[in-house]
Design an enzyme around this catalytic site. Structure first.
Site, PDB file in Angstrom:
ATOM      1  CB  SER A 107      -0.958  -0.039   1.197  1.00 62.74           C
ATOM      2  OG  SER A 107      -1.968   0.918   1.063  1.00 62.74           O
ATOM      3  CG  ASP A 214      -7.245  -2.670  -2.923  1.00 61.28           C
ATOM      4  OD1 ASP A 214      -7.896  -1.878  -2.227  1.00 61.28           O
ATOM      5  OD2 ASP A 214      -6.001  -2.768  -2.882  1.00 61.28           O
ATOM      6  CG  HIS A 244      -5.809  -2.351   0.737  1.00 58.31           C
ATOM      7  ND1 HIS A 244      -5.220  -1.928  -0.437  1.00 58.31           N
ATOM      8  CD2 HIS A 244      -5.089  -1.774   1.743  1.00 58.31           C
ATOM      9  CE1 HIS A 244      -4.199  -1.126  -0.161  1.00 58.31           C
ATOM     10  NE2 HIS A 244      -4.092  -1.025   1.150  1.00 58.31           N
TER      11      HIS A 244
END
Length: 269
Positions: A107, A214, A244
């Site tokens: 991320s 996601d 995610h």
């Protein structure tokens, strides 16, 4: 789980705490880069899998995160975070000299890892990006558009199909549960532009893993960044239905197996 120990050092903007999961007779070093609002302790199971695969594992809590110093989730320049990760790599190389280093970022950590690979990729063996914030991340523009940043904390249900992951996240005192801060969002926007401007990582092997459901970092926007970043040697794994945090998903064993298989290929080649 694998044993671990902490290291503390002076980072670019205050004290940084890093964790090491040691491995006697290690084949390589894995450097973990965590995401926004969380901490390296959430990667215990990832480190355990890597140690079992032959890695010595290191990972910092970024400034303003976890056990490191700084105003919570305040990052004014991601280049400073990259520099702090570099200090952790140097710590790892001193402990395990001569071993190849694999960088794994999730991320926001994927954004940091991408920029790291552009700055220091010549010393890396491979780059793994999980749900990385690169390319066209529309959320940052939406959050910066109004005069006041909207108070929209992350919904834990968007992390994984496994409800225990969201529950643990929501009850973790080291996780930030408040809104974004404008300087951090502005730093996101600048670093997205910087990664795009600096282009390909060249010969550095790249693996991109992402959940196709996601909704925090949609894969279509990330693909733009991967196309700009990747060199000649790269692979992608898009997992149907996954959200995610693919390392915390219901198919986490498949994801970790894909990462370890990729690393084996790199080390063999």
């Amino acid at each position: 789980m694998a044993d671990s120990r902490e290291h503390a050092f002076a980072g670019t903007r205050g004290g940084v705490t890093a964790r090491e999961w040691p491995r006697e007779g290690a084949r390589y070093v894995a450097l973990l880069v965590h995401g926004y609002g969380e901490h390296i302790g959430r990667y215990e199971h990832v480190a355990h899998a890597l140690v079992g695969h032959g890695a010595a594992v290191f990972g910092p809590d970024h400034m303003g995160h976890g056990r490191s110093a700084g105003e919570r989730v305040m990052i004014e320049d991601f280049e400073d975070v990259v520099t702090d990760v570099r200090a952790v790599e140097e710590l790892a190389r001193a402990a395990y000299p001569g071993l190849p280093v694999v960088l794994i970022g999730h991320s926001m950590g994927g954004l940091v890892a991408a920029r790291y690979a552009q700055r220091y990729g010549a010393g890396l063996a491979a780059l793994v990006l999980s749900g990385p914030v690169i390319g066209d991340w529309k959320a940052v523009r939406a959050l910066l558009a109004p005069p006041e940043v909207p108070e929209v904390p992350l919904d834990p249900k968007l992390l994984s199909r496994d409800p225990s992951v969201g529950a643990a996240y929501a009850n973790d005192p080291q996780v930030w549960h408040g809104p974004f801060k404008r300087p951090t969002l502005e730093a996101f926007a600048r670093t997205l532009e910087a990664v795009s401007a600096h282009g390909s990582v060249g010969a550095l092997p790249l693996l991109w893993v992402h959940g196709d459901d996601d909704r925090i970092v949609p894969p279509a926007g990330t693909r733009t960044g991967v196309e700009e970043l990747r060199g000649a040697v790269w692979a992608e794994r898009l997992y149907p239905g996954a959200r995610h945090e693919v390392f915390n998903e219901t198919n986490r064993d498949e994801v970790l197996s894909d990462v370890l298989e990729f690393v084996d290929g790199v080390l063999a080649g």
